[in-house]
Scaffold this motif. Structure first.
Motif, PDB file in Angstrom:
ATOM      1  N   ASN A 191       0.780  -1.228   0.000  1.00 24.75           N
ATOM      2  CA  ASN A 191       0.000   0.000   0.000  1.00 24.75           C
ATOM      3  C   ASN A 191       0.816   1.285   0.000  1.00 24.75           C
ATOM      4  O   ASN A 191       0.298   2.335  -0.380  1.00 24.75           O
ATOM      5  CB  ASN A 191      -0.941   0.015   1.212  1.00 24.75           C
ATOM      6  N   LYS A 192       2.059   1.226   0.458  1.00 25.60           N
ATOM      7  CA  LYS A 192       2.855   2.443   0.578  1.00 25.60           C
ATOM      8  C   LYS A 192       4.161   2.372  -0.209  1.00 25.60           C
ATOM      9  O   LYS A 192       4.421   3.199  -1.083  1.00 25.60           O
ATOM     10  CB  LYS A 192       3.148   2.742   2.057  1.00 25.60           C
ATOM     11  N   LEU A 193       4.983   1.395   0.103  1.00 28.16           N
ATOM     12  CA  LEU A 193       6.327   1.387  -0.477  1.00 28.16           C
ATOM     13  C   LEU A 193       6.293   1.164  -1.979  1.00 28.16           C
ATOM     14  O   LEU A 193       7.049   1.801  -2.728  1.00 28.16           O
ATOM     15  CB  LEU A 193       7.178   0.315   0.194  1.00 28.16           C
ATOM     16  N   SER A 194       5.434   0.274  -2.454  1.00 32.09           N
ATOM     17  CA  SER A 194       5.383  -0.003  -3.891  1.00 32.09           C
ATOM     18  C   SER A 194       4.848   1.176  -4.687  1.00 32.09           C
ATOM     19  O   SER A 194       5.041   1.249  -5.899  1.00 32.09           O
ATOM     20  CB  SER A 194       4.526  -1.242  -4.156  1.00 32.09           C
ATOM     21  N   VAL A 195       4.203   2.119  -3.993  1.00 28.86           N
ATOM     22  CA  VAL A 195       3.622   3.287  -4.673  1.00 28.86           C
ATOM     23  C   VAL A 195       4.429   4.545  -4.360  1.00 28.86           C
ATOM     24  O   VAL A 195       5.011   5.168  -5.252  1.00 28.86           O
ATOM     25  CB  VAL A 195       2.148   3.472  -4.269  1.00 28.86           C
ATOM     26  N   ALA A 196       4.485   4.930  -3.095  1.00 25.55           N
ATOM     27  CA  ALA A 196       5.186   6.164  -2.717  1.00 25.55           C
ATOM     28  C   ALA A 196       6.688   6.077  -2.965  1.00 25.55           C
ATOM     29  O   ALA A 196       7.355   7.102  -3.147  1.00 25.55           O
ATOM     30  CB  ALA A 196       4.909   6.492  -1.249  1.00 25.55           C
ATOM     31  N   VAL A 230      11.973   1.800  -6.581  1.00 30.62           N
ATOM     32  CA  VAL A 230      11.778   0.438  -7.083  1.00 30.62           C
ATOM     33  C   VAL A 230      12.172   0.382  -8.561  1.00 30.62           C
ATOM     34  O   VAL A 230      12.877  -0.534  -9.008  1.00 30.62           O
ATOM     35  CB  VAL A 230      10.321  -0.017  -6.889  1.00 30.62           C
ATOM     36  N   ALA A 231      11.736   1.386  -9.313  1.00 35.82           N
ATOM     37  CA  ALA A 231      12.065   1.429 -10.747  1.00 35.82           C
ATOM     38  C   ALA A 231      13.565   1.567 -10.984  1.00 35.82           C
ATOM     39  O   ALA A 231      14.105   1.004 -11.948  1.00 35.82           O
ATOM     40  CB  ALA A 231      11.312   2.584 -11.410  1.00 35.82           C
ATOM     41  N   ARG A 287      16.777   0.772  -6.548  1.00 34.60           N
ATOM     42  CA  ARG A 287      17.311   1.134  -5.234  1.00 34.60           C
ATOM     43  C   ARG A 287      16.590   0.328  -4.151  1.00 34.60           C
ATOM     44  O   ARG A 287      17.085   0.182  -3.044  1.00 34.60           O
ATOM     45  CB  ARG A 287      17.132   2.629  -4.947  1.00 34.60           C
ATOM     46  N   ILE A 288      15.403  -0.150  -4.487  1.00 39.78           N
ATOM     47  CA  ILE A 288      14.652  -1.087  -3.644  1.00 39.78           C
ATOM     48  C   ILE A 288      14.304  -2.280  -4.523  1.00 39.78           C
ATOM     49  O   ILE A 288      13.734  -2.117  -5.606  1.00 39.78           O
ATOM     50  CB  ILE A 288      13.358  -0.455  -3.089  1.00 39.78           C
ATOM     51  N   VAL A 289      14.640  -3.469  -4.061  1.00 43.23           N
ATOM     52  CA  VAL A 289      14.415  -4.679  -4.858  1.00 43.23           C
ATOM     53  C   VAL A 289      13.630  -5.689  -4.016  1.00 43.23           C
ATOM     54  O   VAL A 289      14.042  -6.022  -2.890  1.00 43.23           O
ATOM     55  CB  VAL A 289      15.751  -5.311  -5.311  1.00 43.23           C
ATOM     56  N   PHE A 290      12.528  -6.154  -4.559  1.00 42.25           N
ATOM     57  CA  PHE A 290      11.716  -7.165  -3.875  1.00 42.25           C
ATOM     58  C   PHE A 290      12.440  -8.507  -3.915  1.00 42.25           C
ATOM     59  O   PHE A 290      12.801  -9.011  -4.977  1.00 42.25           O
ATOM     60  CB  PHE A 290      10.351  -7.275  -4.557  1.00 42.25           C
TER      61      PHE A 290
END
Length: 647
Positions: free
Chosen positions: A272-277, A282-283, A286-289
């Protein structure tokens, strides 16, 4: 009462709310009879707490004789006089209103109207003082509190009698039904939908997996206590095989594992937050699932704290969770996280060096490691403190299970205020099962809980936030033998502004006026916990008010007699003073129900309204004669083994 309903648990965030949200399972606990009951219970709490804080002023109603002993009839009319709430209550110490829920009725234009918590709030919206833009949020929180209360009425399967014998700490933790005792809107959790509630609310007791992410070191930081390292923490939490798999995932994307830290996130926060805000990061990779945890967790009463039920001796994990609950967006600041382990280590070493604290068994669960990720976009745009800067942090806290000795078990201190859906309180059952008298039980409890807190206050100018959810009782034979303090870094304070502290611990220093320092005891302990404990014991005929407050007073007198070197402080910060200033939590929440307090200026957060009579005042130490003449005020009381009311 309808029979308990069992809801299917969502075990992974991959089970999105789409399917569940279109089914009746998100509302099938909203039984009409249960809804009427939880509304009545919440109106009772609102009447009690708002009257305690002088938000509303009920009047004696001489036209209705009270049915219960020591109760009187009261009436509370709306400003236009059209609607009147009538009820029976007993006024107790600290201006506490013990209200009989079944006695409440509502007359609108002289006609009986169903007791409705939301209608009550709108009836008295002017008295509540909420700004127009805040009132709908508060009503949302009230509605959500009712929603969760209805669920707990139907689904809490362990009654108080069963819980006193329960050895599984998590069964007790997830069986609590009330939440914070003072706040009326205490289960808001705005941001959760009906499916999220069943997945992540503590009372739903649904195991779930957390999300693991790789975060770039340029924007993320890790901190830990001296006896831990990042590598050791990850090995112990994830294992070598999982860590190797994570490294391979990064290399498969052309990334260098050494450039990243591995960080946990709550599954709701990720979706709800990290994947959007945090989508830009993510793109940009810098953040990788990395995937879901193999271990499963249960939410604690502190809803963003998670207990590992797959490996019950591993550490707690606490993460940002950007839901609005009880005056806060429940984030974690990456800036505060940077100093959290150092603060915990410093306090732990202080406690361990103290012989008096060691004698009580008092200790703390250290927050041993922390991570924070900084969103540069929000930082550049917003200079002030904001929940948008607190969306992505995590910490690890020590587990209490390894601290247990043979025959000991754990119980959240919140359980001492627990009343099950049948109206039976856990505390009286616990005392009965112990085989001790109420006074003897209370003496042991106070020695474990109150004595170390008083000692920290007078000896170290150190205070905590010692409400029920922040302490874990270590029980043996149904009796508390010691307590474990948690939630340290954001809720501890040092009142000595001249203290020589390491730089990364300096943020604990709070410059409070002298007349407010004792509120750390009067409000946080007496008004915030003992007030409710006293009611339970009196209403269940376990002891009288005089007995209860007499034992509290005796505990403090005995402590002062055992530590006469602080006699100047005992006079300066007098816990037997006739009155003390009243700080009001509901007023605080309603003053700003989206950001209730400013952590950097806690004194400004107090909502002071008048004074309360101190129930310890009648038990104040008396001046006595000695060979050298009368003992002067402030020179320390003589030790007393029984409460002695001053004439």
């Amino acid at each position: 009462m309808t029979s308990p309903t069992t809801f299917p648990a969502r075990h992974t965030p991959a089970d999105t709310s789409a399917t569940i949200a279109t089914s009746t399972s998100v509302v099938d606990h909203l039984d009409p009879r249960v809804w009427r009951r939880v509304n009545r219970l919440l109106v009772r709490k609102a009447l009690s707490e708002y009257a305690h804080e002088h938000i509303v002023e009920p009047r004696l109603d001489a036209t209705r004789p009270a049915r219960r002993p020591r109760h009187q009839s009261y009436a509370l009319a709306t400003p236009d006089g059209h609607t009147v709430y009538r009820f029976e209550a007993r006024l107790m110490a600290l201006g506490h209103w013990a209200i009989d829920a079944d006695s409440i009725d509502c007359l609108a234009g002289g006609v009986d109207r169903e007791v409705d918590a939301l209608r009550f709030m709108t009836d008295f919206k002017q008295a509540l003082g909420l700004k127009p833009e805040q009132l709908p949020i508060y009503l949302d929180e009230i509605c959500s509190t009712l929603y969760s209360s209805a669920y707990k009425q139907l689904n809490t399967t362990h009654g108080s009698r069963a819980l006193i014998h329960e050895t599984d700490f998590q069964v007790i933790e997830t069986s609590m039904t009330e939440g914070h005792p003072a706040f009326v809107a205490n289960n808001g959790r705005l941001g959760f939908d009906g499916a999220d509630y069943r997945a992540y609310a503590p009372e739903a007791a649904s195991p779930f997996q957390i999300v693991w992410l790789a975060v770039h070191r340029d924007q993320a930081a890790f901190h830990c206590v001296p006896d831990l390292s990042y590598e050791q923490l990850l090995r112990e939490e994830l294992g070598e095989e999982t860590l190797a798999r994570h490294d391979a995932q990064l290399r498969d994307q052309g990334l260098t594992p050494a450039d990243y830290l591995v960080m946990p996130a709550h599954p709701w926060q990720w979706a709800n937050k990290l994947s959007v805000a945090f989508a830009p990061y993510v793109a940009q990779r810098r953040i990788v699932f990395l995937g879901l945890s193999e271990d499963r967790y249960l939410a604690q009463q502190s809803i963003r704290t998670m207990f590992n039920i797959s490996a019950p001796r591993k550490r707690y994990v606490k993460t940002s969770l950007s839901i609005l609950n009880m005056g806060f967006m429940r984030g974690l600041s990456p800036y505060y996280m940077s100093g959290t382990p150092a603060i915990n280590q410093w306090i732990k070493e202080l406690l361990d060096r103290d012989e008096a604290l060691r004698a009580t068994g008092f200790t703390m669960l250290r927050e041993v490691a922390s991570m924070g990720f900084r969103n540069h976009y929000y930082e550049a745009a917003i200079e002030t403190d904001t929940p948008y800067k607190k969306m992505f942090s995590a910490l690890w806290r020590e587990n209490p299970l390894p601290l247990l000795k043979e025959g000991e078990r754990l119980m959240t201190m919140a359980s001492l205020l627990h009343v099950d859906r049948d109206g039976e309180a856990l505390l009286p059952a616990l005392i009965e099962a112990s085989g001790l008298s109420a006074k003897a039980w209370l003496q042991r409890y106070l020695r474990a809980y109150l004595t170390p807190l008083i000692h920290c206050f007078y000896t170290h100018d150190l205070v905590f936030m010692p409400h029920g959810e922040n302490l874990i009782l270590v029980m043996q034979g149904h009796v508390p033998v010691r307590v474990l303090m948690k939630d340290i870094a954001e809720e501890a304070a040092i009142f000595d502004t001249s203290a020589q502290l390491p730089e990364n611990v300096r943020r604990l220093v709070m410059d409070f006026p002298d007349d407010l320092k004792t509120l750390a005891v009067f409000i946080d302990i007496f008004d915030g916990f003992f007030r409710y404990m006293n009611q339970i014991l009196v209403e269940h005929e376990v002891c009288s008010e005089e007995d209860f407050w007499g034992e509290v007073a005796a505990n403090i007198r005995d402590y002062q007699a055992e530590h006469p070197r602080h006699r100047e402080k005992y006079a300066r910060y007098d816990l037997f003073a006739p009155t003390f200033r009243q700080s009001c939590l509901n007023r605080l929440q309603m003053g700003n129900n989206t950001q209730m307090i400013n952590l950097s200026d806690p004194a400004a957060n107090l909502k002071i309204v008048g004074t309360l009579d101190n129930p310890l005042a009648p038990f104040a130490p008396r001046t006595v004669m000695s060979a050298s003449g009368p003992q002067a005020k402030g020179q320390g009381p003589l030790r007393s083994t029984t409460p002695e009311v001053a004439s």
